[in-house]
Design an enzyme around this catalytic site. Structure first.
Site, PDB file in Angstrom:
ATOM      1  N   HIS A  72       0.741  -1.458  -0.268  1.00 24.25           N
ATOM      2  CA  HIS A  72       0.399  -0.152   0.013  1.00 24.25           C
ATOM      3  C   HIS A  72       0.909   1.131  -0.212  1.00 24.25           C
ATOM      4  O   HIS A  72       1.323   1.648   0.689  1.00 24.25           O
ATOM      5  CB  HIS A  72      -1.122  -0.050   0.955  1.00 24.25           C
ATOM      6  CG  HIS A  72      -2.159  -1.393   1.112  1.00 24.25           C
ATOM      7  ND1 HIS A  72      -3.648  -0.653   2.067  1.00 24.25           N
ATOM      8  CD2 HIS A  72      -2.376  -1.611   0.355  1.00 24.25           C
ATOM      9  CE1 HIS A  72      -4.300  -1.947   1.445  1.00 24.25           C
ATOM     10  NE2 HIS A  72      -3.352  -2.650   0.467  1.00 24.25           N
ATOM     11  N   TYR A 201      -9.483   5.503   7.259  1.00 21.29           N
ATOM     12  CA  TYR A 201      -9.264   6.034   8.649  1.00 21.29           C
ATOM     13  C   TYR A 201     -10.558   7.156   8.742  1.00 21.29           C
ATOM     14  O   TYR A 201     -10.536   7.870   8.252  1.00 21.29           O
ATOM     15  CB  TYR A 201      -8.542   6.649   9.612  1.00 21.29           C
ATOM     16  CG  TYR A 201      -7.112   5.415   9.766  1.00 21.29           C
ATOM     17  CD1 TYR A 201      -6.207   5.112   8.815  1.00 21.29           C
ATOM     18  CD2 TYR A 201      -6.979   4.789  10.886  1.00 21.29           C
ATOM     19  CE1 TYR A 201      -5.560   3.882   8.949  1.00 21.29           C
ATOM     20  CE2 TYR A 201      -5.789   3.962  10.637  1.00 21.29           C
ATOM     21  CZ  TYR A 201      -5.001   2.821   9.974  1.00 21.29           C
ATOM     22  OH  TYR A 201      -4.174   2.435   9.705  1.00 21.29           O
ATOM     23  N   PRO A 293      -4.644   0.032  19.063  1.00 18.60           N
ATOM     24  CA  PRO A 293      -4.464   0.173  17.756  1.00 18.60           C
ATOM     25  C   PRO A 293      -4.323   1.148  16.728  1.00 18.60           C
ATOM     26  O   PRO A 293      -4.024   0.811  15.631  1.00 18.60           O
ATOM     27  CB  PRO A 293      -5.270  -1.243  17.262  1.00 18.60           C
ATOM     28  CG  PRO A 293      -6.361  -0.735  18.097  1.00 18.60           C
ATOM     29  CD  PRO A 293      -6.209  -0.372  19.707  1.00 18.60           C
ATOM     30  N   LYS A 297       0.443  -0.177  15.044  1.00 12.72           N
ATOM     31  CA  LYS A 297       2.221  -0.235  15.636  1.00 12.72           C
ATOM     32  C   LYS A 297       2.509  -1.702  16.453  1.00 12.72           C
ATOM     33  O   LYS A 297       3.723  -1.763  16.654  1.00 12.72           O
ATOM     34  CB  LYS A 297       2.982   0.882  16.447  1.00 12.72           C
ATOM     35  CG  LYS A 297       2.891   2.019  15.139  1.00 12.72           C
ATOM     36  CD  LYS A 297       3.593   1.971  14.512  1.00 12.72           C
ATOM     37  CE  LYS A 297       4.010   2.785  13.117  1.00 12.72           C
ATOM     38  NZ  LYS A 297       4.012   2.463  11.813  1.00 12.72           N
ATOM     39  N   TYR A 384       3.792   6.292  10.340  1.00 11.30           N
ATOM     40  CA  TYR A 384       2.607   5.076   9.414  1.00 11.30           C
ATOM     41  C   TYR A 384       3.736   3.806   8.928  1.00 11.30           C
ATOM     42  O   TYR A 384       3.350   3.176   9.455  1.00 11.30           O
ATOM     43  CB  TYR A 384       2.093   5.828   9.074  1.00 11.30           C
ATOM     44  CG  TYR A 384       1.343   4.726   8.726  1.00 11.30           C
ATOM     45  CD1 TYR A 384      -0.501   4.565   9.230  1.00 11.30           C
ATOM     46  CD2 TYR A 384       0.440   3.860   7.823  1.00 11.30           C
ATOM     47  CE1 TYR A 384      -1.641   4.259   9.221  1.00 11.30           C
ATOM     48  CE2 TYR A 384       0.138   3.278   7.048  1.00 11.30           C
ATOM     49  CZ  TYR A 384      -1.161   3.056   8.472  1.00 11.30           C
ATOM     50  OH  TYR A 384      -2.185   2.100   7.840  1.00 11.30           O
TER      51      TYR A 384
HETATM   52  P1  FAD Z   1       1.059 -12.124  21.875  1.00 16.23           P
HETATM   53  O1  FAD Z   1       0.816 -11.719  20.979  1.00 16.23           O
HETATM   54  O2  FAD Z   1       0.161 -12.034  22.784  1.00 16.23           O
HETATM   55  O3  FAD Z   1       1.397 -13.320  22.280  1.00 16.23           O
HETATM   56  C1  FAD Z   1       2.221 -14.269  23.227  1.00 16.23           C
HETATM   57  C2  FAD Z   1       2.541 -15.622  23.507  1.00 16.23           C
HETATM   58  O4  FAD Z   1       2.100 -15.798  24.515  1.00 16.23           O
HETATM   59  C3  FAD Z   1       0.324 -15.904  23.291  1.00 16.23           C
HETATM   60  O5  FAD Z   1       0.665 -17.400  22.368  1.00 16.23           O
HETATM   61  C4  FAD Z   1       0.120 -16.407  24.446  1.00 16.23           C
HETATM   62  O6  FAD Z   1      -0.940 -17.852  24.493  1.00 16.23           O
HETATM   63  C5  FAD Z   1       1.394 -16.884  25.555  1.00 16.23           C
HETATM   64  N1  FAD Z   1       1.646 -16.734  26.548  1.00 16.23           N
HETATM   65  C6  FAD Z   1       1.125 -16.000  27.459  1.00 16.23           C
HETATM   66  N2  FAD Z   1       0.883 -16.097  28.598  1.00 16.23           N
HETATM   67  C7  FAD Z   1       2.049 -17.277  28.615  1.00 16.23           C
HETATM   68  C8  FAD Z   1       2.309 -17.824  29.884  1.00 16.23           C
HETATM   69  N3  FAD Z   1       1.895 -17.678  31.045  1.00 16.23           N
HETATM   70  N4  FAD Z   1       3.093 -18.939  29.075  1.00 16.23           N
HETATM   71  C9  FAD Z   1       3.615 -19.431  28.025  1.00 16.23           C
HETATM   72  N5  FAD Z   1       2.708 -19.011  27.370  1.00 16.23           N
HETATM   73  C10 FAD Z   1       1.894 -17.828  27.839  1.00 16.23           C
HETATM   74  N6  FAD Z   1      -1.907  -4.591  16.329  1.00 16.23           N
HETATM   75  C11 FAD Z   1      -2.113  -3.917  15.449  1.00 16.23           C
HETATM   76  O7  FAD Z   1      -0.910  -4.238  15.098  1.00 16.23           O
HETATM   77  N7  FAD Z   1      -2.614  -4.276  14.761  1.00 16.23           N
HETATM   78  C12 FAD Z   1      -3.952  -4.461  15.198  1.00 16.23           C
HETATM   79  O8  FAD Z   1      -4.837  -4.151  14.604  1.00 16.23           O
HETATM   80  C13 FAD Z   1      -4.435  -4.843  16.550  1.00 16.23           C
HETATM   81  N8  FAD Z   1      -5.030  -5.600  16.847  1.00 16.23           N
HETATM   82  C14 FAD Z   1      -5.491  -6.633  18.469  1.00 16.23           C
HETATM   83  C15 FAD Z   1      -6.020  -6.854  18.826  1.00 16.23           C
HETATM   84  C16 FAD Z   1      -6.507  -7.144  19.826  1.00 16.23           C
HETATM   85  C17 FAD Z   1      -7.709  -8.065  20.559  1.00 16.23           C
HETATM   86  C18 FAD Z   1      -5.368  -7.408  20.700  1.00 16.23           C
HETATM   87  C19 FAD Z   1      -4.986  -8.672  22.325  1.00 16.23           C
HETATM   88  C20 FAD Z   1      -4.253  -7.143  19.479  1.00 16.23           C
HETATM   89  C21 FAD Z   1      -3.753  -6.380  18.491  1.00 16.23           C
HETATM   90  N9  FAD Z   1      -2.420  -6.094  18.328  1.00 16.23           N
HETATM   91  C22 FAD Z   1      -2.942  -5.494  17.449  1.00 16.23           C
HETATM   92  C23 FAD Z   1      -1.920  -5.840  18.833  1.00 16.23           C
HETATM   93  C24 FAD Z   1      -1.281  -7.202  18.384  1.00 16.23           C
HETATM   94  O9  FAD Z   1      -1.375  -8.281  17.733  1.00 16.23           O
HETATM   95  C25 FAD Z   1      -0.024  -8.051  18.988  1.00 16.23           C
HETATM   96  O10 FAD Z   1       1.034  -6.330  19.317  1.00 16.23           O
HETATM   97  C26 FAD Z   1       0.923  -8.429  18.588  1.00 16.23           C
HETATM   98  O11 FAD Z   1       0.137  -9.464  19.413  1.00 16.23           O
HETATM   99  C27 FAD Z   1       2.075  -9.043  19.881  1.00 16.23           C
HETATM  100  O12 FAD Z   1       2.788  -9.843  20.039  1.00 16.23           O
HETATM  101  P2  FAD Z   1       3.855 -11.100  21.142  1.00 16.23           P
HETATM  102  O13 FAD Z   1       4.059 -11.998  20.131  1.00 16.23           O
HETATM  103  O14 FAD Z   1       4.268 -10.179  21.847  1.00 16.23           O
HETATM  104  O15 FAD Z   1       2.339 -11.089  21.870  1.00 16.23           O
HETATM  105  C1  DHB Z   2      -5.970  -2.964  11.459  1.00 11.41           C
HETATM  106  C2  DHB Z   2      -5.303  -2.528  12.586  1.00 11.41           C
HETATM  107  C3  DHB Z   2      -4.905  -1.394  12.459  1.00 11.41           C
HETATM  108  O1  DHB Z   2      -5.249  -0.900  14.022  1.00 11.41           O
HETATM  109  C4  DHB Z   2      -4.578  -0.846  11.643  1.00 11.41           C
HETATM  110  O2  DHB Z   2      -4.488   0.185  12.365  1.00 11.41           O
HETATM  111  C5  DHB Z   2      -4.754  -0.766  10.317  1.00 11.41           C
HETATM  112  C6  DHB Z   2      -5.640  -2.183   9.977  1.00 11.41           C
HETATM  113  C7  DHB Z   2      -6.234  -4.087  10.786  1.00 11.41           C
HETATM  114  O3  DHB Z   2      -6.243  -4.960  11.579  1.00 11.41           O
HETATM  115  O4  DHB Z   2      -6.630  -4.350   9.438  1.00 11.41           O
END
Ligand code: FAD
Ligand code: DHB
Length: 391
Positions: A72, A201, A293, A297, A384
């Protein structure tokens, strides 16, 4: 079991770290509390910065992303009933973002891990971290009723916001900065073509809306909603009607609706835990920080943290402790800039019940300024697409 690095959590941070360490010849095990089927089912982020794309390439898992992901060159801001394009490519000297779902990134990393025969312990219960203030940390967990222990040189806490790693650090050693927003995001995934070829947005008097996508035939939409709304109270029809109201007439007219494949509500939060290193324990990704979100980022920060961490650990095994000594400061410099950007973009695009008419007038003025000033739109664009990784 004895390994060099024990990684807690098989989300994107843990999986990418595992892949990068493998490339660097460092032996690591992943310990995950959920099953292998659970993680790829979570619908989350989709916008990848170039630095994240580069790290996925460096980890050897970029092939499907380059084939199926969508590049994009711009985004659209919608307000006052009209859309205004921010030309990311032109404003940043040729940069763009890649739209490719977190679900797919996770799947690619899991496949690569399996193909390389690397070990992931799924469904590990009662995970606990021991002695990370010594040179011989250990990770203990239970599986099928038996207790197991992993001896390691380092522990990487990649277990997300609710994980055990940050919670294992004494409260006196960690500083928490937090802001909770007074609304949530209601998300809907559908097998329908996106309303526009770029993300929209929208700042609307009824609340924020975002039109995103996962592919050319799968769309992801979000609506700002009250924090205490229940997802069951939102029928698909109610969602589509509300989304239409928050878009400009042309987008509302061309929106293709269909049954939801998934619907969920996420709270919005800014959160940073400092520092990110405690002896031989490193926090990375959501375990250390959360952004609201808006601006996508979260996943990108998780990737840049583990990029720094994999490099620091490779340097350690090559004989230098400089990388691990600077890990926390390096990450936090980038994290606070993303925290600032995500807070700013959230503040600009959402309805805040408490700021009233004065707040709305300021938002309208800033949006007008943003789309008519090259300086202001450049600042949005360069944040961005992602700030560069610094040494
Ligand atoms: P996570 O993805 O949370 O992974 C952590 C892992 O650790 C999981 O698999 C979990 O099961 C495991 N874990 C937890 N506790 C334990 C334990 N005690 N022992 C062993 N394993 C454990 N970001 C965006 O940029 N855009 C979005 O639209 C967006 N939407 C989101 C929506 C939701 C509902 C959430 C919660 C987050 C969203 N995010 C979004 C943020 C993005 O998804 C996260 O920043 C990203 O997943 C971070 O990755 P991570 O691996 O650090 O953590
Ligand atoms: C999506 C989520 C976001 O927070 C964003 O800024 C752009 C895209 C998504 O889930 O596609």
């Amino acid at each position: 079991m004895r390994v060099q690095v024990a990684i807690i959590g098989a989300g994107p941070a843990g999986l990418l770290l595992g892949a990068l360490l493998h490339r660097a010849g460092i032996d690591a095990v992943l310990v995950e509390q959920r099953s292998a089927e659970y993680a790829p089912g979570r619908i989350r982020a989709s916008v990848l910065e170039q630095t994240t794309v580069d790290l996925l390439d460096a980890a050897g898992v970029g092939e499907r992303m380059h084939h199926e992901g969508l590049l994009h060159d711009g985004i659209e801001l919608c307000f006052g009933g009209a859309r205004h394009r921010i030309d990311l490519k032109k404003l940043t000297g040729g940069k763009h973002v890649m739209v490719y779902g977190q679900t797919e990134v996770t799947r690619d990393l899991m496949h690569a891990r399996d193909a390389a025969g690397l070990k992931t312990i799924y469904e590990a219960e009662h995970v606990s971290l021991q002695d990370f203030d010594s040179a011989r940390p250990r990770v203990r967990y239970q599986q099928a009723g038996a207790t197991h222990e992993i001896e390691c040189d380092f522990i990487a806490g990649c277990d997300g916001f609710h994980g055990v790693s940050r919670a294992s650090v004494p409260a006196s050693a960690i500083q928490i900065h937090e802001k909770v927003y007074p609304f949530g995001w209601l998300g809907l995934l559908s097998e329908t073509p996106p309303v526009s070829h770029e993300l929209i947005y929208s700042n609307h008097e009824r609340g924020f809306a975002l039109c995103s996508m996962r592919s050319l035939h799968r769309s992801r939409y979000y609506l700002q909603c009250p924090i205490d709304d229940k997802v069951e109270a939102w029928s698909d029809e109610a969602f589509w009607a509300e989304l239409r109201r928050r878009l400009d007439p042309e987008a509302a007219e061309s929106l293709v609706t269909g049954p939801s494949l998934e619907k969920s509500i996420a709270p919005l939060r800014s959160f940073v835990a400092e520092p990110m290193r405690f002896g031989r324990l490193f926090l990375a990704g959501d375990a250390a920080h959360i952004v609201p979100p808006t601006g996508a980022k979260g996943l990108n920060l998780a990737a840049s943290d583990v990029g720094y961490l994999s490099r620091a650990l490779a340097e350690f095994y090559a004989g230098s402790e400089t990388g691990i000594a600077h890990y926390s400061d390096r990450c936090l410099r980038r994290i606070w800039k993303a925290e600032r950007f995500s807070w700013w973009f959230t503040s600009l695009m959402h309805r805040f019940p408490e700021t009233g008419a004065f707040g709305q007038k300021l938002q309208a003025a800033e949006l007008d300024y943003l789309v008519h000033s090259t300086a202001a739109s450049t600042a949005l664009a360069e944040n961005y697409v992602g700030l560069p990784l610094r040494d």
